[in-house]
Design an enzyme around this catalytic site. Structure first.
Site, PDB file in Angstrom:
ATOM      1  N   HIS A 164     -16.377  17.578  12.854  1.00 52.99           N
ATOM      2  CA  HIS A 164     -16.462  16.353  12.639  1.00 52.99           C
ATOM      3  C   HIS A 164     -16.551  15.631  13.927  1.00 52.99           C
ATOM      4  O   HIS A 164     -15.808  16.115  14.720  1.00 52.99           O
ATOM      5  CB  HIS A 164     -15.555  15.465  11.636  1.00 52.99           C
ATOM      6  CG  HIS A 164     -15.583  15.817  10.369  1.00 52.99           C
ATOM      7  ND1 HIS A 164     -14.620  15.885   9.280  1.00 52.99           N
ATOM      8  CD2 HIS A 164     -16.907  15.476   9.370  1.00 52.99           C
ATOM      9  CE1 HIS A 164     -15.180  16.101   8.143  1.00 52.99           C
ATOM     10  NE2 HIS A 164     -16.410  15.690   8.140  1.00 52.99           N
ATOM     11  N   CYS A 260      -8.136  11.431  10.822  1.00 59.16           N
ATOM     12  CA  CYS A 260      -8.856  11.575   9.664  1.00 59.16           C
ATOM     13  C   CYS A 260      -8.230  11.116   8.522  1.00 59.16           C
ATOM     14  O   CYS A 260      -8.710  10.985   7.417  1.00 59.16           O
ATOM     15  CB  CYS A 260      -8.854  13.103   9.094  1.00 59.16           C
ATOM     16  SG  CYS A 260      -9.110  14.377  10.451  1.00 59.16           S
TER      17      CYS A 260
HETATM   18  N1  ARG Z   1     -10.387  19.614   4.850  1.00 55.42           N
HETATM   19  C1  ARG Z   1     -11.239  18.418   5.492  1.00 55.42           C
HETATM   20  C2  ARG Z   1     -12.707  19.001   5.282  1.00 55.42           C
HETATM   21  O1  ARG Z   1     -12.887  20.156   5.569  1.00 55.42           O
HETATM   22  C3  ARG Z   1     -10.700  17.905   6.437  1.00 55.42           C
HETATM   23  C4  ARG Z   1     -11.392  16.631   6.719  1.00 55.42           C
HETATM   24  C5  ARG Z   1     -10.925  16.237   8.268  1.00 55.42           C
HETATM   25  N2  ARG Z   1     -11.806  14.826   8.143  1.00 55.42           N
HETATM   26  C6  ARG Z   1     -12.157  14.205   9.381  1.00 55.42           C
HETATM   27  N3  ARG Z   1     -12.618  13.184   9.507  1.00 55.42           N
HETATM   28  N4  ARG Z   1     -12.117  15.205  10.479  1.00 55.42           N
HETATM   29  O2  ARG Z   1     -13.513  18.155   5.086  1.00 55.42           O
END
Ligand code: ARG
Length: 266
Positions: A164, A260
């Protein structure tokens, strides 16, 4: 004043593997996860002066804690996420309901593109950046640009550990950028340096990027970041930021950290 959407980790666990950080065998320790989350909330409220909007946790939705992925909110408009993985698509109705119940104009993306909210769309008042390839589709950005009336510069994420945009890119309130350049292709690196200005780019070392140094929350002159990032703290302090390190390793097991766990509502 900053308003942040958060969701308590009552049901946070590792139930599937959808990024390289997640391993079913590396389970979350619920009490540690809870105390780390409450400490983050305490610092956000009491040190950074944020106000928190809490949404209700839902059994069976372990990643609902990561409210950065609820969508993107600007003013009264909210564009909810459309997740890449079916495991997280089940969260969509809950985030959408939260936006509707709180009076937002909910605008859904059509065209079948994936878009993972403020996990992938971040920026400064005059330049927004949209991460793509890992989770969000580049095709989502022209429509988002139209909805919000902003230019969005798409940047490709080339390292799946930084899946992300908010795992490797953190705009700061003073216009500086905390980031990890190797997570982007050469074109993206050049576009970022050009738009932000080389002198405002704060480069995080790899060892700290891997501790999610860039997944920090910046509220005015406060930066809340994971512990174990001394070089990043020095970079921030040299620019006048007050740093607040918090242990968040239970969330790293899921591929997340401070940023996050929040969604900026203003
Ligand atoms: N386990 C989640 C996923 O893989 C973690 C999300 C983390 N969120 C972020 N905005 N980086 O989607």
């Amino acid at each position: 004043m900053s308003r942040l959407l958060v969701c308590a980790p009552d049901h946070f666990r590792i139930d599937y593997e959808i990024n390289p950080w997640m391993r079913l065998s590396n389970s979350v320790v619920p009490d540690r996860a809870k105390s780390q989350w409450y400490e983050l909330m305490r610092v956000l409220e009491l040190k950074a002066g944020s106000s928190l909007e809490r949404m209700q946790p839902v059994p069976g939705l372990p990643d609902l804690v990561f409210t950065a992925n609820a969508g993107v909110v600007v003013g009264r408009k909210a564009v909810p996420s459309r997740f890449r993985h079916p495991e997280r698509r089940r969260e969509e109705p809950y985030f959408e309901a939260w936006f509707r119940d709180h009076g937002y104009e909910v605008i859904k993306l059509d065209g079948g593109f994936s878009f993972e909210g403020a996990g992938d769309l971040l920026g400064f008042p005059n330049a927004w950046f949209g991460g793509y390839r890992q989770r969000s589709d580049i095709g989502a950005y022209p429509r988002l640009s139209e909805i919000f009336g902003r230019e969005i510069i798409p940047v490709e994420l080339v390292d799946d550990r930084f899946y992300h945009l908010d795992t490797c890119f953190c705009p700061l309130s003073g216009g500086e950028l905390l980031y990890y350049p190797p997570a982007f292709d050469p074109y993206g690196q050049a576009a970022i340096a050009d738009r932000v200005g080389q002198d405002r780019c704060l480069v995080v070392p790899e060892s700290e990027a891997l501790r999610f140094a860039c997944n920090a929350v910046c509220v005015a002159k406060h930066v809340i970041l994971p512990v174990g990032c001394p070089e990043t703290m020095k970079l921030l302090q040299a620019r006048g930021y007050e740093t607040h390190p918090i242990p968040l390793d239970e969330y790293v097991k899921s591929g997340g950290s401070a940023k996050c766990l929040t969604l900026a509502l203003d």
